[in-house]
Design a protein around this motif. Structure first.
Motif, PDB file in Angstrom:
ATOM      1  N   ALA A 125       4.078  56.594 -28.929  1.00 15.29           N
ATOM      2  CA  ALA A 125       4.170  55.426 -28.050  1.00 15.29           C
ATOM      3  C   ALA A 125       2.801  55.024 -27.508  1.00 15.29           C
ATOM      4  O   ALA A 125       2.452  53.831 -27.475  1.00 15.29           O
ATOM      5  N   SER A 126       1.995  56.017 -27.105  1.00 13.83           N
ATOM      6  CA  SER A 126       0.674  55.702 -26.559  1.00 13.83           C
ATOM      7  C   SER A 126      -0.262  55.191 -27.653  1.00 13.83           C
ATOM      8  O   SER A 126      -1.057  54.271 -27.426  1.00 13.83           O
ATOM      9  N   ASP A 132       0.665  53.648 -30.456  1.00 17.58           N
ATOM     10  CA  ASP A 132       1.131  52.320 -30.847  1.00 17.58           C
ATOM     11  C   ASP A 132       0.682  51.278 -29.824  1.00 17.58           C
ATOM     12  O   ASP A 132       0.259  50.166 -30.184  1.00 17.58           O
ATOM     13  N   SER A 133       0.748  51.637 -28.544  1.00 20.11           N
ATOM     14  CA  SER A 133       0.290  50.727 -27.494  1.00 20.11           C
ATOM     15  C   SER A 133      -1.205  50.468 -27.625  1.00 20.11           C
ATOM     16  O   SER A 133      -1.672  49.327 -27.442  1.00 20.11           O
ATOM     17  N   ARG A 149      -1.877  47.998 -30.477  1.00 23.29           N
ATOM     18  CA  ARG A 149      -1.588  46.620 -30.093  1.00 23.29           C
ATOM     19  C   ARG A 149      -2.692  46.045 -29.192  1.00 23.29           C
ATOM     20  O   ARG A 149      -3.039  44.861 -29.295  1.00 23.29           O
ATOM     21  N   ALA A 150      -3.252  46.884 -28.326  1.00 21.91           N
ATOM     22  CA  ALA A 150      -4.344  46.423 -27.457  1.00 21.91           C
ATOM     23  C   ALA A 150      -5.585  46.084 -28.275  1.00 21.91           C
ATOM     24  O   ALA A 150      -6.276  45.088 -28.000  1.00 21.91           O
ATOM     25  N   ALA A 188      -6.311  51.691 -22.834  1.00 25.56           N
ATOM     26  CA  ALA A 188      -4.951  51.745 -23.370  1.00 25.56           C
ATOM     27  C   ALA A 188      -4.455  53.178 -23.497  1.00 25.56           C
ATOM     28  O   ALA A 188      -3.257  53.453 -23.323  1.00 25.56           O
TER      29      ALA A 188
END
Length: 412
Positions: free
Chosen positions: A75-76, A78-79, A82-83, A259
């Motif tokens: 999750a981290s 992937d975030s 995206r950033a 991020a």
């Protein structure tokens, strides 16, 4: 009859031919082994990278402890991806392991093995999501990974449950020289792995440099569809528009560090692909220049040595030349005689040099694990020395052929 007289002449003046033979033996052993080492050092320097020029950025490994976490979660990561994609100029981004030239610090090796034939090839493993697109490569045959191919998890889960694989064109040709690699099944090691099915090759992508960039595996790369979860270290690859690369490079540590929640994002190391490659190949470049210097020096010494010995040999035989001219020998006969004598002497040295060189090469292979030069290299080296010998003796032979009989017979 002429050949027997020539052999008697060589035997009577045996010291000079022996010096030339010794010089040729030494030169052949040095030239071929040095040339083989040079080829090994130059291969990764000359190898095609496969990635778009000026479009790829690489981060060094990012440790989860720098963000106060035991492991990076998917999750981290992937975030964070995206950033990074939101930065102007970014085309594609991927978090993964086993990045090009092992910049990320995590080097993963495998021995892909054809499940049918048992043929094995050493290769480097890249794991991550959207790697083909991020590295700017092309799928040549088959397809890229689909969403259903990806596994989300740790390294152990990836190894045990991944079913699909992409391989580089070079690896495909080496593993399956007689047919198409797409649809074939491979193991990750020379022997079948217990408790898991073989990997199925879904596509073949254009060659790119491996992590190590050494030896025959310079383009041998295996890609696995992995969305990293529960990994302690990770690296990011970012493809950008070349005109905006430097701007993205400046912003990347701050955006990525924020991020991921890193305490000191400014310590993040980001490199241009070309800079990472140059740094990785610095030792190869230095070694190549050194080996080129050795080759050039030995070549010059051989030519000068044979020229000097041949000139001295001609001077000692001035009277003999005059007698031959007085008995009707033409200038062309004298020229051909010296050229042929040199040819015989250099060929004898080349044969001895090949035999000694093979022994030396085998010793180097056993004690230093160096690749032995192929027989073709020895044949090429012998041919080069024969040509060197003919060029080196040409001047003395021409001078000998121009000696007037009257002058020669007066010489003491």
């Amino acid at each position: 009859m002429g050949g027997m007289l020539m052999l008697k002449t060589l035997k009577r003046n045996g010291f000079m031919p022996l010096l030339v033979v010794a010089q040729v033996v030494f030169a052949l052993v040095v030239l071929v082994n040095t040339g083989s080492l040079l080829q090994q050092q130059m291969a990764p320097i000359l190898a095609a990278t496969g990635v778009p020029e000026g479009a790829l950025l690489l981060t060094h490994q990012l440790n989860s402890q720098d963000a106060g976490q035991d492991q990076w979660s998917y999750a981290s990561l992937d975030s964070a991806e995206r950033a990074v994609r939101a930065i102007p100029g970014v085309i594609a981004v991927s978090s993964g392991m086993g990045t090009p030239m092992s910049v990320g610090g995590m080097l993963v090796r495998a021995t892909p093995t054809d499940a049918r034939s048992g043929r094995s090839v050493d290769a480097d493993v890249f794991g991550g999501d959207h790697l083909v697109d991020t590295l700017g490569l092309h799928v040549l045959r088959g397809r890229d990974f689909s969403d259903s191919d990806y596994m989300t998890g740790s390294f152990i889960k990836m190894y045990q449950q991944t079913r699909a694989a992409l391989i580089s064109d070079t690896l495909a040709q080496r593993l399956f020289p007689d047919g198409d690699a797409v649809g074939q099944e491979i193991w990750m090691s020379p022997k079948p792995s217990k408790g898991r099915d073989p990997l199925r090759i879904v596509g073949v992508f254009s060659d790119t440099l491996s992590s190590q960039i050494t030896g025959p595996s310079v383009h041998a790369v295996l890609m696995l569809p992995l969305r990293m979860d529960d990994f302690g270290i990770v690296s990011f690859m970012v493809r950008v528009k070349p005109a905006q690369r430097d701007a993205v490079m400046k912003r990347l540590p701050e955006v990525l560090g924020t991020a991921l929640g890193m305490h000191n994002p400014q310590t993040m190391k980001v490199e241009r692909y070309e800079d990472a490659r140059a740094a990785r190949l610095h030792g190869n470049t230095v070694a190549s220049w050194l080996l080129l210097t050795v080759l050039g020096t030995v070549s010059i010494v051989v030519v000068l040595g044979i020229t000097g010995l041949s000139g001295f040999w001609v001077q000692k035989r001035t009277r003999e030349i005059g007698i031959q001219r007085a008995l009707g020998a033409r200038r062309g006969d004298i020229l051909r005689q010296y050229q042929f004598e040199n040819f015989l002497v250099v060929c004898a040295g080349a044969v001895l040099g090949v035999l000694l060189g093979l022994i030396v090469a085998e010793w180097l292979r056993r004690h230093f694990e160096l690749t032995s030069p192929p027989l073709a290299a020895w044949a090429a080296g012998a041919l080069v020395l024969v040509v060197f010998g003919q060029l080196a003796v040409l001047g003395p032979a021409r001078r000998a052929s121009r000696v007037p009989p009257v002058v020669a017979t007066r010489s003491v």
